[in-house]
Design a protein around this motif. Structure first.
Motif, PDB file in Angstrom:
ATOM      1  N   ASP A 112       0.846  -1.185   0.000  1.00 26.23           N
ATOM      2  CA  ASP A 112       0.000   0.000   0.000  1.00 26.23           C
ATOM      3  C   ASP A 112       0.884   1.237   0.000  1.00 26.23           C
ATOM      4  O   ASP A 112       1.979   1.263   0.586  1.00 26.23           O
ATOM      5  CB  ASP A 112      -0.893  -0.001   1.237  1.00 26.23           C
ATOM      6  CG  ASP A 112      -1.886   1.150   1.235  1.00 26.23           C
ATOM      7  OD1 ASP A 112      -2.987   0.970   0.717  1.00 26.23           O
ATOM      8  OD2 ASP A 112      -1.539   2.234   1.746  1.00 26.23           O
ATOM      9  N   ALA A 113       0.410   2.293  -0.654  1.00 27.48           N
ATOM     10  CA  ALA A 113       1.170   3.535  -0.727  1.00 27.48           C
ATOM     11  C   ALA A 113       1.526   4.079   0.650  1.00 27.48           C
ATOM     12  O   ALA A 113       2.623   4.610   0.856  1.00 27.48           O
ATOM     13  CB  ALA A 113       0.372   4.583  -1.508  1.00 27.48           C
ATOM     14  N   VAL A 114       0.624   3.960   1.603  1.00 24.94           N
ATOM     15  CA  VAL A 114       0.893   4.466   2.944  1.00 24.94           C
ATOM     16  C   VAL A 114       2.064   3.731   3.577  1.00 24.94           C
ATOM     17  O   VAL A 114       2.953   4.339   4.191  1.00 24.94           O
ATOM     18  CB  VAL A 114      -0.373   4.346   3.825  1.00 24.94           C
ATOM     19  CG1 VAL A 114      -0.050   4.576   5.295  1.00 24.94           C
ATOM     20  CG2 VAL A 114      -1.426   5.331   3.350  1.00 24.94           C
ATOM     21  N   GLU A 115       2.100   2.428   3.431  1.00 28.17           N
ATOM     22  CA  GLU A 115       3.219   1.647   3.963  1.00 28.17           C
ATOM     23  C   GLU A 115       4.538   2.097   3.344  1.00 28.17           C
ATOM     24  O   GLU A 115       5.551   2.260   4.037  1.00 28.17           O
ATOM     25  CB  GLU A 115       2.978   0.158   3.678  1.00 28.17           C
ATOM     26  CG  GLU A 115       4.078  -0.757   4.199  1.00 28.17           C
ATOM     27  CD  GLU A 115       3.850  -2.211   3.811  1.00 28.17           C
ATOM     28  OE1 GLU A 115       4.774  -3.020   4.015  1.00 28.17           O
ATOM     29  OE2 GLU A 115       2.751  -2.531   3.299  1.00 28.17           O
ATOM     30  N   LEU A 116       4.514   2.320   2.047  1.00 25.68           N
ATOM     31  CA  LEU A 116       5.733   2.753   1.355  1.00 25.68           C
ATOM     32  C   LEU A 116       6.187   4.118   1.858  1.00 25.68           C
ATOM     33  O   LEU A 116       7.369   4.344   2.123  1.00 25.68           O
ATOM     34  CB  LEU A 116       5.464   2.776  -0.149  1.00 25.68           C
ATOM     35  CG  LEU A 116       6.645   2.918  -1.100  1.00 25.68           C
ATOM     36  CD1 LEU A 116       6.291   2.303  -2.449  1.00 25.68           C
ATOM     37  CD2 LEU A 116       7.052   4.367  -1.301  1.00 25.68           C
ATOM     38  N   TRP A 117       5.259   5.061   1.998  1.00 27.77           N
ATOM     39  CA  TRP A 117       5.592   6.405   2.468  1.00 27.77           C
ATOM     40  C   TRP A 117       6.166   6.379   3.871  1.00 27.77           C
ATOM     41  O   TRP A 117       7.193   6.992   4.159  1.00 27.77           O
ATOM     42  CB  TRP A 117       4.328   7.279   2.446  1.00 27.77           C
ATOM     43  CG  TRP A 117       4.137   8.016   1.171  1.00 27.77           C
ATOM     44  CD1 TRP A 117       3.993   7.496  -0.075  1.00 27.77           C
ATOM     45  CD2 TRP A 117       4.059   9.424   1.020  1.00 27.77           C
ATOM     46  NE1 TRP A 117       3.816   8.491  -0.999  1.00 27.77           N
ATOM     47  CE2 TRP A 117       3.852   9.682  -0.343  1.00 27.77           C
ATOM     48  CE3 TRP A 117       4.116  10.499   1.913  1.00 27.77           C
ATOM     49  CZ2 TRP A 117       3.715  10.976  -0.841  1.00 27.77           C
ATOM     50  CZ3 TRP A 117       3.975  11.786   1.421  1.00 27.77           C
ATOM     51  CH2 TRP A 117       3.784  12.017   0.058  1.00 27.77           C
ATOM     52  N   VAL A 118       5.492   5.692   4.769  1.00 24.99           N
ATOM     53  CA  VAL A 118       5.925   5.676   6.167  1.00 24.99           C
ATOM     54  C   VAL A 118       7.297   5.016   6.293  1.00 24.99           C
ATOM     55  O   VAL A 118       8.180   5.508   7.009  1.00 24.99           O
ATOM     56  CB  VAL A 118       4.869   4.969   7.039  1.00 24.99           C
ATOM     57  CG1 VAL A 118       5.402   4.738   8.450  1.00 24.99           C
ATOM     58  CG2 VAL A 118       3.589   5.796   7.080  1.00 24.99           C
ATOM     59  N   GLU A 119       7.484   3.927   5.597  1.00 22.39           N
ATOM     60  CA  GLU A 119       8.775   3.247   5.630  1.00 22.39           C
ATOM     61  C   GLU A 119       9.893   4.158   5.114  1.00 22.39           C
ATOM     62  O   GLU A 119      10.968   4.240   5.719  1.00 22.39           O
ATOM     63  CB  GLU A 119       8.697   1.974   4.781  1.00 22.39           C
ATOM     64  CG  GLU A 119       9.986   1.176   4.717  1.00 22.39           C
ATOM     65  CD  GLU A 119       9.856  -0.039   3.816  1.00 22.39           C
ATOM     66  OE1 GLU A 119      10.627  -0.158   2.843  1.00 22.39           O
ATOM     67  OE2 GLU A 119       8.944  -0.859   4.087  1.00 22.39           O
ATOM     68  N   ALA A 120       9.645   4.866   4.013  1.00 24.56           N
ATOM     69  CA  ALA A 120      10.674   5.748   3.450  1.00 24.56           C
ATOM     70  C   ALA A 120      10.983   6.911   4.390  1.00 24.56           C
ATOM     71  O   ALA A 120      12.152   7.276   4.592  1.00 24.56           O
ATOM     72  CB  ALA A 120      10.216   6.264   2.090  1.00 24.56           C
ATOM     73  N   ALA A 121       9.954   7.512   4.970  1.00 24.51           N
ATOM     74  CA  ALA A 121      10.167   8.657   5.855  1.00 24.51           C
ATOM     75  C   ALA A 121      10.921   8.255   7.113  1.00 24.51           C
ATOM     76  O   ALA A 121      11.793   8.998   7.594  1.00 24.51           O
ATOM     77  CB  ALA A 121       8.826   9.282   6.213  1.00 24.51           C
ATOM     78  N   ARG A 122      10.611   7.095   7.663  1.00 20.47           N
ATOM     79  CA  ARG A 122      11.326   6.626   8.854  1.00 20.47           C
ATOM     80  C   ARG A 122      12.775   6.280   8.541  1.00 20.47           C
ATOM     81  O   ARG A 122      13.668   6.503   9.366  1.00 20.47           O
ATOM     82  CB  ARG A 122      10.611   5.416   9.438  1.00 20.47           C
ATOM     83  CG  ARG A 122       9.285   5.724  10.130  1.00 20.47           C
ATOM     84  CD  ARG A 122       8.562   4.445  10.495  1.00 20.47           C
ATOM     85  NE  ARG A 122       7.332   4.703  11.261  1.00 20.47           N
ATOM     86  CZ  ARG A 122       6.406   3.775  11.491  1.00 20.47           C
ATOM     87  NH1 ARG A 122       6.556   2.531  11.012  1.00 20.47           N
ATOM     88  NH2 ARG A 122       5.321   4.090  12.186  1.00 20.47           N
ATOM     89  N   ALA A 123      13.007   5.748   7.345  1.00 21.02           N
ATOM     90  CA  ALA A 123      14.368   5.347   6.969  1.00 21.02           C
ATOM     91  C   ALA A 123      15.261   6.537   6.664  1.00 21.02           C
ATOM     92  O   ALA A 123      16.493   6.451   6.811  1.00 21.02           O
ATOM     93  CB  ALA A 123      14.315   4.407   5.765  1.00 21.02           C
ATOM     94  N   ARG A 124      14.657   7.657   6.238  1.00 24.90           N
ATOM     95  CA  ARG A 124      15.458   8.819   5.830  1.00 24.90           C
ATOM     96  C   ARG A 124      14.906  10.088   6.485  1.00 24.90           C
ATOM     97  O   ARG A 124      14.450  10.996   5.808  1.00 24.90           O
ATOM     98  CB  ARG A 124      15.450   8.934   4.303  1.00 24.90           C
ATOM     99  CG  ARG A 124      16.056   7.733   3.598  1.00 24.90           C
ATOM    100  CD  ARG A 124      15.909   7.798   2.097  1.00 24.90           C
ATOM    101  NE  ARG A 124      16.620   8.932   1.529  1.00 24.90           N
ATOM    102  CZ  ARG A 124      16.719   9.193   0.224  1.00 24.90           C
ATOM    103  NH1 ARG A 124      16.136   8.371  -0.652  1.00 24.90           N
ATOM    104  NH2 ARG A 124      17.372  10.240  -0.213  1.00 24.90           N
TER     105      ARG A 124
END
Length: 356
Positions: A112-124
């Motif tokens: 899901d797009a939300v999962e992708l966004w949250v994962e990217a923001a937390r990683a960087r």
């Protein structure tokens, strides 16, 4: 904010959420033309067309622009609380006007797009800028999943709303906020009390409707791309006529924009196109000069006739913390000089198929 020579532009890493859409398509192509812009992910929100069609458009455009590896994900398929309304009369049944994009080779992510966004923001943390050119459905859902996003993101740029300016969907409401006003209200509430530098930069209709694209701009773009037979988008061409421009990317953009020109003309605005999302992309990429005013934004979600209308308190009369920086100045001539130079250069570089 001043324009910076390309060689000196700092890298910008973007999470793009869009509802592609002709002006979204132009924005995406422009971002692909920018060497200093990293597209971390492109996520797909329902709006101009349904979310699955948005994703297909995004995948096809990224492949045309030579960037097939960028993740594309689908998020919500309906607004938070309202039925989905799309705009085939504005952008065509597939969202891309008269263009017939090749089928993409890649598929959308299963996440899901939300999962992708949250994962990217937390990683960087502190590195990524969110560019939102669609209804704010996916971003509102992401804020629910990770309330720290205002602190984790480097910045946020939103195309949406209308302040002291008529709407383009109802007399008072702009399209993106009208499609999902509840999501927009949640997003602005999430930024209340943030430091000024973290507040979203909002590109509303009074600024984006100044970015009027005309056939002459497209002719300059075709020349910059080295097209031998532009056959672009002159008024009065038969509906089935397709561009024969020698550069594939220019052909598709021409066929998209002719539909958009005709829509604006049919509604008494002239043979032109308001390329709203392109301007927002320039703001996010750091390639546009603009001025902005801090304000507290309210989105109407109750009154039927005012649904999606945005109101701004620039003077603190509500006694509430600011939650946005609303763009109040831009420079259309510079924007089109940038567009024709950058996208023309991209069209020269990418793989080409001859006119069919």
């Amino acid at each position: 904010m001043e324009l910076v020579p390309l060689a000196e532009k700092p890298q910008v890493s973007l999470l793009l959420d869009c509802d592609t859409g002709i002006d979204d398509a132009l924005a995406l192509v422009y971002l692909c033309s920018q060497p200093h812009v990293e597209l971390v992910a492109v996520t797909s929100t329902p709006g101009n067309v349904d979310a699955d069609q948005v994703a297909r458009n995004n995948l096809a455009l990224l492949e045309l622009c030579g960037q097939p590896g960028i993740p594309v994900a689908v998020g919500a398929r309906t607004p938070l609380r309202r039925p989905l309304v799309t705009t085939p009369e504005t952008h065509g049944p597939q969202g891309i006007g008269y263009a017939e994009l090749p089928d993409p080779c890649a598929a959308a992510q299963t996440r899901d797009a939300v999962e992708l966004w949250v994962e990217a923001a937390r990683a960087r943390p502190g590195e990524l800028t969110a560019l939102l050119t669609a209804p704010l459905t996916n971003f509102a859902r992401a804020l629910r999943a990770e309330p720290r996003l205002p602190e984790l993101l480097r910045g946020v740029v939103i195309m949406g709303g209308s302040y002291y300016h008529q709407g383009n969907t109802t007399p008072t409401a702009e399209w993106n906020t009208h499609v999902d006003p509840h999501a927009a209200a949640e997003v602005f509430a999430a930024f209340s009390g943030q430091p000024e530098e973290r507040l979203p930069v909002v590109c509303a209709l009074e600024m984006t409707e100044r970015i009027e694209m005309h056939p002459e701009h497209l002719a300059v773009l075709a020349a910059e791309a080295g097209c031998l037979e532009p056959e672009l988008v002159l008024p009065g061409q038969p509906e089935g006529r397709r561009s024969r421009a020698s550069r594939e990317l220019i052909r598709h953009l021409s066929d998209m924009l002719r539909f958009y020109f005709e829509f604006h003309s049919a509604h008494g605005q002239g043979y032109l196109a308001h390329v709203h999302d392109y301007f927002a992309a320039c703001v996010a990429a750091g390639t546009a000069r603009y001025g902005a005013r801090t304000a507290t934004v309210h989105v109407e979600t109750e009154a039927a006739r005012l649904m999606g209308t945005t109101f701004a308190d620039f003077r603190g009369l509500w006694g509430e913390a600011p939650n946005a920086r609303i763009v109040s100045e831009n420079h259309p001539e510079e924007a089109f000089a940038e567009l024709t130079r950058a996208v023309g250069s991209l069209a020269r570089r990418v793989n080409q198929r001859p006119p069919g």
